[in-house]
Scaffold this active site. Structure first.
Site, PDB file in Angstrom:
ATOM      1  N   HIS A   1      61.270  55.885   6.806  1.00 54.76           N
ATOM      2  CA  HIS A   1      61.582  57.249   6.359  1.00 54.76           C
ATOM      3  C   HIS A   1      60.335  57.999   5.886  1.00 54.76           C
ATOM      4  CE1 HIS A   1      65.835  56.624   6.760  1.00 54.76           C
ATOM      5  NE2 HIS A   1      65.821  55.572   5.955  1.00 54.76           N
TER       6      HIS A   1
ATOM      7  N   ASP B   1      71.033  46.979   8.018  1.00 56.01           N
ATOM      8  CA  ASP B   1      72.086  47.736   7.336  1.00 56.01           C
ATOM      9  C   ASP B   1      73.152  48.250   8.312  1.00 56.01           C
ATOM     10  OD1 ASP B   1      70.149  49.445   8.330  1.00 56.01           O
ATOM     11  OD2 ASP B   1      69.699  50.400   6.406  1.00 56.01           O
TER      12      ASP B   1
HETATM   13  C1  SP5 Z   1      65.137  51.988   4.749  1.00 54.06           C
HETATM   14  C2  SP5 Z   1      66.521  52.434   4.434  1.00 54.06           C
HETATM   15  O1  SP5 Z   1      67.469  51.816   4.872  1.00 54.06           O
HETATM   16  N1  SP5 Z   1      66.655  53.484   3.634  1.00 54.06           N
HETATM   17  C3  SP5 Z   1      67.950  53.965   3.310  1.00 54.06           C
HETATM   18  C4  SP5 Z   1      67.932  55.038   2.284  1.00 54.06           C
HETATM   19  C5  SP5 Z   1      69.348  55.391   1.938  1.00 54.06           C
HETATM   20  N2  SP5 Z   1      69.415  56.161   0.755  1.00 54.06           N
HETATM   21  C6  SP5 Z   1      70.751  56.594   0.431  1.00 54.06           C
HETATM   22  C7  SP5 Z   1      71.402  55.657  -0.533  1.00 54.06           C
HETATM   23  C8  SP5 Z   1      72.704  56.183  -1.047  1.00 54.06           C
HETATM   24  C9  SP5 Z   1      73.492  55.036  -1.582  1.00 54.06           C
HETATM   25  N3  SP5 Z   1      74.764  55.427  -2.062  1.00 54.06           N
HETATM   26  C10 SP5 Z   1      75.837  54.756  -1.380  1.00 54.06           C
HETATM   27  C11 SP5 Z   1      77.002  54.503  -2.253  1.00 54.06           C
HETATM   28  C12 SP5 Z   1      77.853  53.407  -1.649  1.00 54.06           C
HETATM   29  N4  SP5 Z   1      78.625  52.736  -2.628  1.00 54.06           N
HETATM   30 ZN    ZN Z   2      68.494  51.998   6.569  1.00 59.67          ZN
END
Ligand code: SP5
Ligand code: ZN
Length: 341
Positions: free
Chosen positions: A153, A276
């Site tokens: 990112h 992921d």
């Molecule tokens: C490298 C990578 O995978 N970066 C991902 C960044 C994602 N950021 C957003 C995270 C938001 C998490 N909130 C989710 C709630 C679910 N319970």
């Molecule tokens: Zn990711």
């Protein structure tokens, strides 16, 4: 296969993140590396070594020097606190000089704090990616940069999405000096940083398969119509997929992406490897099974070019290890010059 572990990263442990105006647990934590290493520990065809923390002069080729100085100096002055931006650039006069006192200047979200150890951990991961690329450049068929923080990112002058330095882009940029490079990003989130860094270039062709950014981070990048600009027009492709995408729907898209990448006749492939997309990942939303990662890697292997794997996301501490083991399986079996299998 050689595995380059990024090494000590305990001093980059975000205490929490802000999401939707709330404090949320941090997902991108050192335990991820432990889980990955545990998952592949038993495989005798892997040589796991720690990457050397070396000078990274070539970082300036993919990141803005002011940005790098900001990251380094800000981390140096931090003590125990986690620094999050509160305000993001809104200036109308684009000629104004950057405000280097404000983290928002170089950041695009509230998930990605700076800590005292952040810059060093990011440099170590960048070194791992670089050293994996160098192994490929010397003639090895596969190499894996295993560690954190992730990088895909991170843009030329912005961090976010748990990413500060873009190891995937660094590996691709290094290999591009030797021949055409293809980047395949299979993290569930769009690799906006990698896309941004190579958006005008023809020597690195980029493809990303990810959750539709209409409803998944990074929201503002990763749409199918983003195809590159200037000379780089038609050298970038995005494959946004619906939430809940499973093995069956993923596979044909992977084949299409690889077929398109192969048209550039790449000499090297860099895979931005996120786990992921797994069905039990806490933030991804896809439904890929652990077994599918074996098929994914076998499909990627058919491209038949020397390949660097750079670890990106994946947040289920319970499943990261088995995902890595499943993915590596077809890449260690009958590796070139390896008669042990
Ligand atoms: C490298 C990578 O995978 N970066 C991902 C960044 C994602 N950021 C957003 C995270 C938001 C998490 N909130 C989710 C709630 C679910 N319970
Ligand atoms: Zn990711």
């Amino acid at each position: 296969m050689r595995v380059f572990a990024s090494g000590p990263n305990e001093n980059h442990r975000p205490p929490y993140e802000f999401s939707g105006g709330r404090v949320e647990r941090a997902w991108e934590i050192p335990d991820r590396v432990t889980a990955l290493l545990d998952g592949i520990a038993g495989d005798s065809r892997l040589t796991i070594e720690q990457a050397t923390l070396a000078k990274l002069d070539c970082l300036h080729e993919i990141h803005d020097p002011d940005y790098l100085a900001f990251l380094k100096e800000t981390c140096e002055y931090l003590k125990d606190e986690a620094l999050f931006p509160s305000v993001f650039p809104y200036r109308s006069d684009s000629t104004r000089r950057p405000n280097r006192r404000q983290p928002g200047e170089y950041c695009f979200d509230t998930h990605t704090p700076l800590l005292a150890g952040t810059f060093e951990a990011a440099c170590r991961m960048a070194c791992a990616a670089l050293q994996a690329a160098e192994a490929i450049a010397r003639g090895e068929q596969f190499a894996y940069a295993l560690g954190r923080p992730p990088g895909h990112h991170a843009e030329r002058a912005k961090y976010g999405g748990y990413s500060y330095l873009n190891g995937t882009a660094l590996a691709a940029n290094t290999l591009a000096k030797l021949g055409p490079v293809a980047v395949l990003d299979v993290d569930v989130h769009h690799g906006n940083g990698t896309q941004h860094i190579f958006y005008e270039r023809t020597d690195v062709r980029t493809a990303s398969i990810h959750g539709d950014p209409t409803n998944l981070f990074p929201y503002f990048s990763g749409y199918a119509e983003e195809s590159g600009t200037g000379r780089g027009l038609d050298c970038n492709r995005n494959f946004p997929l619906q939430p809940g995408t499973g093995d069956r729907d993923y596979q044909p898209v992977l084949e299409t992406a690889l077929e398109w990448l192969s048209k550039a006749r790449p000499a090297f492939l860099v895979v931005a490897l996120g786990f992921d997309t797994h069905e039990l990942d806490p933030i991804g939303g896809f439904k890929l099974t652990t077994k599918y990662f074996t098929r994914m890697a076998a499909t990627i292997r058919q491209l038949n070019v020397p390949t660097v794997l750079v670890q990106e996301g994946g947040y289920s501490l319970q499943h990261l290890g088995e995902c890595a083991a499943a993915f590596l399986q077809p890449l260690t079996f009958m590796e070139r010059g390896d008669n042990s299998a």
